[in-house]
Design an enzyme around this catalytic site. Sequence first.
Site, PDB file in Angstrom:
ATOM      1  N   CYS A  73     -37.766  40.747 -95.944  1.00 37.10           N
ATOM      2  CA  CYS A  73     -38.215  40.102 -97.188  1.00 37.10           C
ATOM      3  C   CYS A  73     -38.303  38.594 -96.981  1.00 37.10           C
ATOM      4  CB  CYS A  73     -37.257  40.427 -98.326  1.00 37.10           C
ATOM      5  SG  CYS A  73     -37.480  42.065 -99.028  1.00 37.10           S
ATOM      6  N   GLU A 121     -35.474  36.913 -95.110  1.00 41.40           N
ATOM      7  CA  GLU A 121     -34.299  36.583 -94.318  1.00 41.40           C
ATOM      8  C   GLU A 121     -34.667  35.779 -93.077  1.00 41.40           C
ATOM      9  OE1 GLU A 121     -34.574  40.784 -94.611  1.00 41.40           O
ATOM     10  OE2 GLU A 121     -35.242  39.456 -96.204  1.00 41.40           O
TER      11      GLU A 121
END
Length: 843
Positions: A486, A488
């Site tokens: 996502c 990170e």
Amino acid sequence: MSDIETPASAPARDGGFAGLHDHALVAIEGALAAVRSHAAPTRATSHATWADDRGMNERVKRLRHQSETTQPYLDMERALIETATYLQHEGSVSTPELRGLVLRDYFANKTISIEPGELIVGEKGRGPQAAPTFPELCCHTLADMHNMNDREQVNFLVTDDDLAAQEHIVIPYWRTRASREKIMRAQTPAWHDAFEAGIFTEFYEQRAGGHTCLGSERGVSAGFDEIRADIQAAVDALDYMVDEDAVAKRDELSGMLIALDAVTILAERYAELAERMAAGEPDAARAAELKQIADNCRTVAHGRPQTFWQWIQRYWFIHLAITSETNPWDAYTPGRLDQHLIPYYRADVDAGRLDREHALELLECLWVKFNNQPAPPKVGVTLKESGTYSDFANINTGGITPEGGDGVNEVSYLILDCMDEMMFIQPNSNVQISRKTPRRFLLRACEVARAGWGQPAFYNTEEIVDELLAAGKSLADARRGGSSGCVETGCWGYEAYPLTGYFNLPKILEITLHDGVDPRTGKRIGLATGDPRTFATYEELFEAYLAQMRHFIDIKVRGSNVNTQICARENPVPFMSLMTEDCIARGQDYNAGGARYNTTYLQGVGIGSITDALASLKCNVYDEGRMTMDELMGALDSDFAGEEGARIRGIVSRRTPKYGNDNDYADDIMRAVFDAFRDYVTGRPNMRRGEWRVDMLPTTCHIYFGEVTGASPSGRRAGEPVSDGISPEAHADVCGPTAVIASCAKMDHASTGGTLLNQKFAPAAIEGERGLSNLADLLRTYFDMGGHHIQFNIIDRATLIDARAHPENYRDLIVRVAGFSEKWCNLGRELQDEIINRTEQGF
């Protein structure tokens, strides 16, 4: 039709099962024949008409149409071949060698095919939209498989032969062996209580550790024979006289050699298949393409890629190996694809063997390959926390070079054009924007985003580097990093940074307000911190909240550390390890601390909801005295029912400071909650020679966490979603987008591993050159303030409401959910409502 090769029609290879007479292996051969007998299913769709308007060439249109019209289906080949490998070898070889053999046997025996017109070859399963299962991680029940087949959103076709194979072969062997069973048995009663209450989730429940991107020099460009020589040199250098771990290192390195052989076998199989197809192909142009495909596969089976086309094919074999070896929930990604490809692009153009149009075509064929791979099936809480089958291959474009210069190049613009034409939910593409990024590139990226389908997302390069430096990376390594999954952040090719699950910040307040008891079940799961009606000050309440937070973080960290060790012991990943520095040099697995850097993440969810809830308590009960704690608790317990409940809800909803409006009263509370969460997690040891850190993202877990959380003091009703990422609660941000980014920027993003901010605009708000410029300026401003990430839904509320009512008219509608885009019709009603209810911003 595609040309298909199964082991029955292929030349004999090492790893086949022919000639084995054991009853179980004979049964597996029969089951494989049965499941292979079913053709890939299709489904009705309107995408063919849509694709005609996108500008891609006829080849890509056909491949895109196939990708979009093929029904996702369960593919039992991997599970059956893996079971046979375990039956043959378990107990006679080490675990890393066994895992290498699983990959080798799968690649030697799986069905392969080359589809008409394909330029990049290889699928994870039997064909496009095939989803292998991973019973060593989670052995699905027959009820699970029926659910996969029957559900309305993103179903996977399951045949009777699939069910028979699962019932008679897979379940009997794997039911008690699967890591999920071992993980659940290893947890304490306190962990189970918190997990069942929805305080946190656990990624290892149905998935494996593994979270990184292609990034090291070895991973990006070395030939497989070069890597094999590196591994063999490490084996030869082992010192059995003084190194007490020499045997374990030998086993791990041996597993790497076997896993590397697997990829060579797969590449050579495709080369042979392409040659046979070329020999029988009547069309001279297609025959020449097939011969080139064969040459590409043979080259990268052993040596370095020599061309743009060969580099993409080499990467795709690596991608298939990583995602077939295990189920690494956030898949795998080429990282800085534009920077990896640019030297090959320039050399090919100079040599006259490539032009811009063909390069774009090759990229679009790669995009089709990404879209052909649904994420492995999941059920239960794991499906709720990540309610998508997009596989999170997050491609970064732009940013800076490892030397610190501008990273935008000719391929960067090609990738933007590829995104714009393909408009796929997968891969999950983003752009990194640095202070050196040309305005032209930023505006072009905003133009693509303005089309309204949620890509690209935007990331702040300087902030990413700051995050990595704060986490102890060298400057050179930090510049190689970016975002994956996502949002990170990791140091690609040098770091293992698995996520472990989501943490429900608003639910902890509910537990605090009930003195450690979960009001949904009446069960005490937290600390006895006192009746909140007796707290004389907000500070007493907040300290009780922090005590509960610490308590549940302790439970979560302990449990995930146990799970990390189980994963390392049961499911080493020798291929992912050989692609990650310094696993070869250490002779240690990626899952066991072999990488240069080893981080573990816990994801905080609902920061906007907990902020507004605490702000309401502080303002209305303690500072302004508008109601007593008893009155507010009564309204919460009744979900604001009745006249009194409605009166209180009106006050807390409309007359209370809210996060997202650049209001320090609320924003200071946000910062206090975030700082405590970060400080309680960051720096804890993670059992892999590294430390824990936090990031702030939800995937779809904010829906699930809302379902298990009662009414909030902010006016949120019971069961409604909590806020996503670091976004404000629905309808709380009433002062415009600049106020939102001002509030969000008060969080210390650089002390996290990533934060996620969703914003929604009506298309009219960013029309024309002025609208595009305003969007670009908003991005620049937020990044200058230290923000990590921002992404957009650019669609009006009326359209979404109509799409909810008439989904048959919106089969092609794509929206941004969290760190991913998804087709509107694949979303559940709760998630559709949450996106509809996001504040529609304007300038």
